[in-house]
Design a protein around this motif. Structure first.
Motif, PDB file in Angstrom:
ATOM      1  N   MET A  26       0.834  -1.207   0.000  1.00  0.00           N
ATOM      2  CA  MET A  26       0.000   0.000   0.000  1.00  0.00           C
ATOM      3  C   MET A  26       0.869   1.257   0.000  1.00  0.00           C
ATOM      4  O   MET A  26       0.513   2.270  -0.613  1.00  0.00           O
ATOM      5  CB  MET A  26      -0.948  -0.005   1.204  1.00  0.00           C
ATOM      6  CG  MET A  26      -1.999  -1.088   1.145  1.00  0.00           C
ATOM      7  SD  MET A  26      -3.133  -1.065   2.548  1.00  0.00           S
ATOM      8  CE  MET A  26      -4.225   0.263   2.077  1.00  0.00           C
ATOM      9  N   VAL A  27       1.996   1.186   0.673  1.00  0.00           N
ATOM     10  CA  VAL A  27       2.946   2.303   0.668  1.00  0.00           C
ATOM     11  C   VAL A  27       3.513   2.494  -0.737  1.00  0.00           C
ATOM     12  O   VAL A  27       3.591   3.612  -1.251  1.00  0.00           O
ATOM     13  CB  VAL A  27       4.086   2.052   1.674  1.00  0.00           C
ATOM     14  CG1 VAL A  27       5.139   3.159   1.588  1.00  0.00           C
ATOM     15  CG2 VAL A  27       3.540   1.951   3.091  1.00  0.00           C
ATOM     16  N   ALA A  28       3.887   1.390  -1.371  1.00  0.00           N
ATOM     17  CA  ALA A  28       4.477   1.457  -2.702  1.00  0.00           C
ATOM     18  C   ALA A  28       3.478   1.984  -3.741  1.00  0.00           C
ATOM     19  O   ALA A  28       3.838   2.781  -4.619  1.00  0.00           O
ATOM     20  CB  ALA A  28       4.985   0.078  -3.108  1.00  0.00           C
TER      21      ALA A  28
ATOM     22  N   PHE B  41      -0.321   1.981  11.187  1.00  0.00           N
ATOM     23  CA  PHE B  41      -1.273   2.490  10.201  1.00  0.00           C
ATOM     24  C   PHE B  41      -0.696   2.493   8.793  1.00  0.00           C
ATOM     25  O   PHE B  41      -1.426   2.419   7.813  1.00  0.00           O
ATOM     26  CB  PHE B  41      -1.762   3.894  10.567  1.00  0.00           C
ATOM     27  CG  PHE B  41      -0.684   4.864  10.963  1.00  0.00           C
ATOM     28  CD1 PHE B  41       0.047   5.551  10.011  1.00  0.00           C
ATOM     29  CD2 PHE B  41      -0.396   5.092  12.304  1.00  0.00           C
ATOM     30  CE1 PHE B  41       1.040   6.450  10.371  1.00  0.00           C
ATOM     31  CE2 PHE B  41       0.580   6.002  12.683  1.00  0.00           C
ATOM     32  CZ  PHE B  41       1.307   6.682  11.715  1.00  0.00           C
ATOM     33  N   GLY B  42       0.613   2.553   8.658  1.00  0.00           N
ATOM     34  CA  GLY B  42       1.226   2.498   7.331  1.00  0.00           C
ATOM     35  C   GLY B  42       0.574   3.464   6.361  1.00  0.00           C
ATOM     36  O   GLY B  42       0.453   4.651   6.636  1.00  0.00           O
ATOM     37  N   ALA B  43       0.133   2.935   5.215  1.00  0.00           N
ATOM     38  CA  ALA B  43      -0.542   3.754   4.204  1.00  0.00           C
ATOM     39  C   ALA B  43      -1.993   3.334   4.033  1.00  0.00           C
ATOM     40  O   ALA B  43      -2.572   3.509   2.967  1.00  0.00           O
ATOM     41  CB  ALA B  43       0.202   3.662   2.874  1.00  0.00           C
ATOM     42  N   ASN B  44      -2.575   2.780   5.093  1.00  0.00           N
ATOM     43  CA  ASN B  44      -3.953   2.298   5.040  1.00  0.00           C
ATOM     44  C   ASN B  44      -4.901   3.361   5.603  1.00  0.00           C
ATOM     45  O   ASN B  44      -4.934   3.578   6.817  1.00  0.00           O
ATOM     46  CB  ASN B  44      -4.096   1.008   5.841  1.00  0.00           C
ATOM     47  CG  ASN B  44      -5.458   0.367   5.676  1.00  0.00           C
ATOM     48  OD1 ASN B  44      -6.398   0.995   5.191  1.00  0.00           O
ATOM     49  ND2 ASN B  44      -5.586  -0.887   6.087  1.00  0.00           N
ATOM     50  N   PRO B  45      -5.678   4.030   4.765  1.00  0.00           N
ATOM     51  CA  PRO B  45      -6.583   5.089   5.237  1.00  0.00           C
ATOM     52  C   PRO B  45      -7.551   4.618   6.316  1.00  0.00           C
ATOM     53  O   PRO B  45      -7.981   5.419   7.153  1.00  0.00           O
ATOM     54  CB  PRO B  45      -7.320   5.519   3.969  1.00  0.00           C
ATOM     55  CG  PRO B  45      -6.416   5.128   2.850  1.00  0.00           C
ATOM     56  CD  PRO B  45      -5.746   3.864   3.312  1.00  0.00           C
ATOM     57  N   LYS B  46      -7.909   3.337   6.305  1.00  0.00           N
ATOM     58  CA  LYS B  46      -8.842   2.816   7.304  1.00  0.00           C
ATOM     59  C   LYS B  46      -8.247   2.829   8.709  1.00  0.00           C
ATOM     60  O   LYS B  46      -8.991   2.740   9.695  1.00  0.00           O
ATOM     61  CB  LYS B  46      -9.263   1.391   6.928  1.00  0.00           C
ATOM     62  CG  LYS B  46     -10.084   1.303   5.650  1.00  0.00           C
ATOM     63  CD  LYS B  46     -10.470  -0.133   5.343  1.00  0.00           C
ATOM     64  CE  LYS B  46     -11.292  -0.220   4.066  1.00  0.00           C
ATOM     65  NZ  LYS B  46     -11.677  -1.619   3.735  1.00  0.00           N
ATOM     66  N   LYS B  47      -6.921   2.932   8.795  1.00  0.00           N
ATOM     67  CA  LYS B  47      -6.258   2.920  10.091  1.00  0.00           C
ATOM     68  C   LYS B  47      -5.799   4.315  10.523  1.00  0.00           C
ATOM     69  O   LYS B  47      -5.180   4.463  11.571  1.00  0.00           O
ATOM     70  CB  LYS B  47      -5.067   1.970  10.059  1.00  0.00           C
ATOM     71  CG  LYS B  47      -5.448   0.518   9.817  1.00  0.00           C
ATOM     72  CD  LYS B  47      -4.220  -0.392   9.892  1.00  0.00           C
ATOM     73  CE  LYS B  47      -4.619  -1.856   9.716  1.00  0.00           C
ATOM     74  NZ  LYS B  47      -3.443  -2.768   9.840  1.00  0.00           N
ATOM     75  N   PHE B  48      -6.094   5.333   9.706  1.00  0.00           N
ATOM     76  CA  PHE B  48      -5.638   6.685  10.010  1.00  0.00           C
ATOM     77  C   PHE B  48      -6.491   7.345  11.088  1.00  0.00           C
ATOM     78  O   PHE B  48      -7.707   7.127  11.164  1.00  0.00           O
ATOM     79  CB  PHE B  48      -5.691   7.570   8.760  1.00  0.00           C
ATOM     80  CG  PHE B  48      -4.633   7.269   7.735  1.00  0.00           C
ATOM     81  CD1 PHE B  48      -3.502   6.544   8.061  1.00  0.00           C
ATOM     82  CD2 PHE B  48      -4.779   7.727   6.437  1.00  0.00           C
ATOM     83  CE1 PHE B  48      -2.535   6.278   7.114  1.00  0.00           C
ATOM     84  CE2 PHE B  48      -3.821   7.466   5.472  1.00  0.00           C
ATOM     85  CZ  PHE B  48      -2.692   6.736   5.811  1.00  0.00           C
ATOM     86  N   SER B  49      -5.864   8.177  11.888  1.00  0.00           N
ATOM     87  CA  SER B  49      -6.563   9.141  12.722  1.00  0.00           C
ATOM     88  C   SER B  49      -6.611  10.447  11.936  1.00  0.00           C
ATOM     89  O   SER B  49      -5.942  10.569  10.893  1.00  0.00           O
ATOM     90  CB  SER B  49      -5.807   9.348  14.038  1.00  0.00           C
ATOM     91  OG  SER B  49      -4.592  10.071  13.798  1.00  0.00           O
ATOM     92  N   PRO B  50      -7.360  11.447  12.389  1.00  0.00           N
ATOM     93  CA  PRO B  50      -7.344  12.731  11.676  1.00  0.00           C
ATOM     94  C   PRO B  50      -5.941  13.311  11.540  1.00  0.00           C
ATOM     95  O   PRO B  50      -5.643  13.989  10.555  1.00  0.00           O
ATOM     96  CB  PRO B  50      -8.243  13.615  12.548  1.00  0.00           C
ATOM     97  CG  PRO B  50      -9.209  12.656  13.170  1.00  0.00           C
ATOM     98  CD  PRO B  50      -8.390  11.421  13.453  1.00  0.00           C
ATOM     99  N   GLU B  51      -5.068  13.011  12.511  1.00  0.00           N
ATOM    100  CA  GLU B  51      -3.696  13.516  12.445  1.00  0.00           C
ATOM    101  C   GLU B  51      -2.848  12.708  11.472  1.00  0.00           C
ATOM    102  O   GLU B  51      -2.165  13.261  10.605  1.00  0.00           O
ATOM    103  CB  GLU B  51      -3.062  13.503  13.833  1.00  0.00           C
ATOM    104  CG  GLU B  51      -3.588  14.553  14.774  1.00  0.00           C
ATOM    105  CD  GLU B  51      -2.905  14.489  16.122  1.00  0.00           C
ATOM    106  OE1 GLU B  51      -2.050  15.355  16.402  1.00  0.00           O
ATOM    107  OE2 GLU B  51      -3.216  13.570  16.907  1.00  0.00           O
ATOM    108  N   THR B  52      -2.860  11.384  11.614  1.00  0.00           N
ATOM    109  CA  THR B  52      -1.994  10.564  10.762  1.00  0.00           C
ATOM    110  C   THR B  52      -2.433  10.566   9.305  1.00  0.00           C
ATOM    111  O   THR B  52      -1.644  10.216   8.422  1.00  0.00           O
ATOM    112  CB  THR B  52      -1.927   9.111  11.276  1.00  0.00           C
ATOM    113  OG1 THR B  52      -3.252   8.563  11.355  1.00  0.00           O
ATOM    114  CG2 THR B  52      -1.274   9.063  12.654  1.00  0.00           C
TER     115      THR B  52
END
Length: 284
Positions: A69-71, A258-269
């Motif tokens: 997902m990062v790549a 959280f890496g590059a997974n939007p589902k694991k993001f907080s508003p900050e990350t």
């Protein structure tokens, strides 16, 4: 007709470059690189390249969230990305405790794999249309430790030295009793060397920042329940003392993995990817 053939060749190149391949050939098939190459915008264009090191405590690899997902994200921003599947203990060996018998440790195997990967990119820069002077690394958690370690250990070597390095919620210290991530240290140093003070210090990255360290990007979250964010603060202090060009960001909320997974993001990350791209523009 000529234009059509040109378009077809670009498509073939882009698709073919996605194929995962063993970095060492048949001699060690489990160590692989997976390229994600952006479509060239113009003839002769050279793009920056980033080696991606997924995390997993040197016991396993989070290949999806912290790898592919990062790549894919980097590729979408015009950056060539290469996901490295480097050697780790493997969950089976870690869970069964078989290492109690073998004393197995991952250092320096994972570092050797990172060295081989960046050397490969420099030697095949023409093939992938990448700039051999704009090759960096990004790692997550234990992969962040590996990213920083490669930059420190080879900061004066033109073949192995990253031109920049990034570490997201990284493991940094192996000596600080309060903030060391025990599982990563145990996997790196092995059952019998994990308490050896000399070996611990050798891989404690806050203790070995060289004056030739490349530009460095650090990021962590205060609510990280896996790797204490103080690891990042220690590395930031060491880089500052050494006068190294770096950017450190500490978010309040975001936790770990959280890496590059939007589902694991907080508003900050959710902001970290754009922050990284903007930082890249300032150093490249």
């Amino acid at each position: 007709m000529k234009r059509l053939l040109s378009i077809i060749s670009v498509i073939i190149f882009a698709v073919a470059s996605f194929a995962q391949f063993p970095l060492y050939g048949d001699s060690l098939k489990k160590v692989t690189l997976t390229p994600y190459i952006p479509t060239p915008q113009s003839e002769g264009q050279r793009t920056p390249a980033i080696l991606v090191f997924p995390g997993g405590s040197y016991c396993w690899l989070d290949k999806e969230t912290e790898g592919h997902m990062v790549a894919e994200w980097l590729q979408s921003r015009g950056i060539a990305a290469f996901v490295l599947t480097y050697r780790v203990v493997t969950p089976a060996k870690f869970a069964t405790g078989i290492r109690l018998l073998t004393g197995e440790r991952m250092f320096p195997k994972m570092l050797n794999d990172a060295e081989a990967a960046i050397a490969y990119l420099r030697q095949h820069a023409d093939e992938y249309h990448i700039d051999p002077h704009k090759i960096g690394t990004i790692g997550f958690s234990a992969g962040g430790h590996l990213s920083l370690m490669l930059a420190e250990w080879h900061s004066a070597d033109s073949l192995y030295q990253p031109d920049f390095t990034a570490a997201i919620y990284p493991v940094v210290t192996f000596t600080d009793k309060k903030h060391t991530h025990q599982r990563t240290r145990r996997a790196a140093l092995g059952i019998y060397y994990q308490f050896n003070h000399r070996r611990q210090a050798e891989l404690s990255l806050e203790q070995h920042v060289p004056p030739t360290m490349p530009p460095t990007f650090l990021l962590a979250c205060k609510d990280d329940r896996t790797v204490d964010y103080q690891n990042t603060e220690m590395m930031d202090a060491a880089l500052t003392e050494a006068g190294i060009n770096h950017l450190t960001t500490i978010y309040n909320v975001g936790d770990h993995g959280f890496g590059a997974n939007p589902k694991k993001f907080s508003p900050e990350t959710a902001q970290w990817q754009e922050l990284f791209i903007e930082w890249l523009k300032t150093i490249l």
